[in-house]
Structures are given as structure tokens and as C-alpha cells.
Design a protein around this motif. Sequence first.
Motif, short mmCIF file in Angstrom:
data_model
loop_
_atom_site.label_atom_id
_atom_site.label_comp_id
_atom_site.label_asym_id
_atom_site.label_seq_id
_atom_site.Cartn_x
_atom_site.Cartn_y
_atom_site.Cartn_z
N ALA A 117 41.99 42.21 24.75
CA ALA A 117 42.72 40.60 25.31
C ALA A 117 42.73 42.18 26.74
N GLN A 118 43.51 42.66 27.26
CA GLN A 118 42.57 43.98 27.65
C GLN A 118 41.53 43.60 28.85
N ALA A 119 40.81 44.08 28.33
CA ALA A 119 38.94 44.14 28.10
C ALA A 119 38.92 42.92 29.06
N LEU A 120 39.17 41.91 28.26
CA LEU A 120 38.53 40.63 28.63
C LEU A 120 39.28 40.32 29.77
N LEU A 121 40.86 40.26 29.98
CA LEU A 121 41.74 39.93 31.43
C LEU A 121 41.00 40.88 32.32
N ASP A 137 45.23 48.77 36.42
CA ASP A 137 45.40 47.56 35.79
C ASP A 137 43.94 48.64 34.98
N ILE A 138 42.82 49.28 35.49
CA ILE A 138 41.80 48.70 34.89
C ILE A 138 41.91 50.62 33.74
N GLY A 139 43.43 51.75 34.55
CA GLY A 139 44.09 53.13 33.79
C GLY A 139 44.90 52.29 32.35
N VAL A 158 41.82 51.38 29.99
CA VAL A 158 41.41 53.17 29.19
C VAL A 158 42.80 53.59 28.54
N LEU A 159 43.92 53.63 29.19
CA LEU A 159 44.89 53.94 28.04
C LEU A 159 44.86 53.08 26.80
N THR A 160 45.22 51.94 26.55
CA THR A 160 45.08 51.43 25.91
C THR A 160 44.18 51.00 24.53
N ALA A 161 42.72 52.01 25.71
CA ALA A 161 41.27 51.81 24.47
C ALA A 161 41.51 52.72 23.90
#
Length: 138
Positions: free
Chosen positions: A79-83, A105-107, A110-113
Amino acid sequence: MAMFLLYVGGARDFALIALGDTGYIERQFGHDGAVYFSDYPPVLRVVWMLNVVGGLTAPVLLILRSRGAFPTAVVATLAQALLLAVTFAALDRWRMLGPELAWFDIGIGVLTAAFAAYVWWWRRRIRHAPPQSPQIGG
């Protein structure tokens, strides 16, 4: 637990933006941010909600040692990547919200991944760990 706390801030942003708190939006994101979020597509709000709910739930499930931690972390990551992809490509996020927030937000992405990768590693480690024998008299 740090992942959970990180997403608490995201949940607050999501809730106040969804409620249309223009004072909060302008204080956090400026006038361009208010314009940006006033026209935010409903389908992206759903994707954002999936990201926030997944980001809050996955660390809790990991602490509870639930098998659901990994798929939930993956949902949050996707979801974060799509956003990020859609909002940078179609909504001019970089210009509207500024580079500082964009990099933040990119960070988060990356942290979520990285968290999803950690949960995957943890799940494999637990699955392949030798069974522990009970300790008697110890």
C-alpha cells in the motif's frame, strides 16, 4: 514497537486529514498541502487506510507471534509503495508537499519494507528452529 509508534503518527495524520481539519493540514503541510489533500482521490484514501491499519497491526501481531504478522506487513508495504508511486507520478506530490516530506515518506516506505523483511526472516527462523525440550528441575 518503533514501527507501531511510527504508524501512530501516520494514523493521526490520516484521521485529521480524512476529517478535513484544514487548520491541522495547513499547519502540517502548508497551503499547497491543503489544496493537495482537498482533492485527494477516494481510492487513494482506501489505499492509505490499508497502509496505516497494516502498519499499526503488523507489529502487534509480531509481538503476539501471530502468523498474520507477515501478510499484514506485506499489505502495509504494498500500500505504501502504491501510494508513493501514484502520488509522485500523478498528483505532483514532490512539488505540492515539498522535498522534506517526500523524503520522509520515502523513508517510511523503506522502513515498512524492511520491517516486512524482518517479519519474513523471523517467521522462517521460528519455522525452522529445533523444538525446545522442557526444562525439568532447572
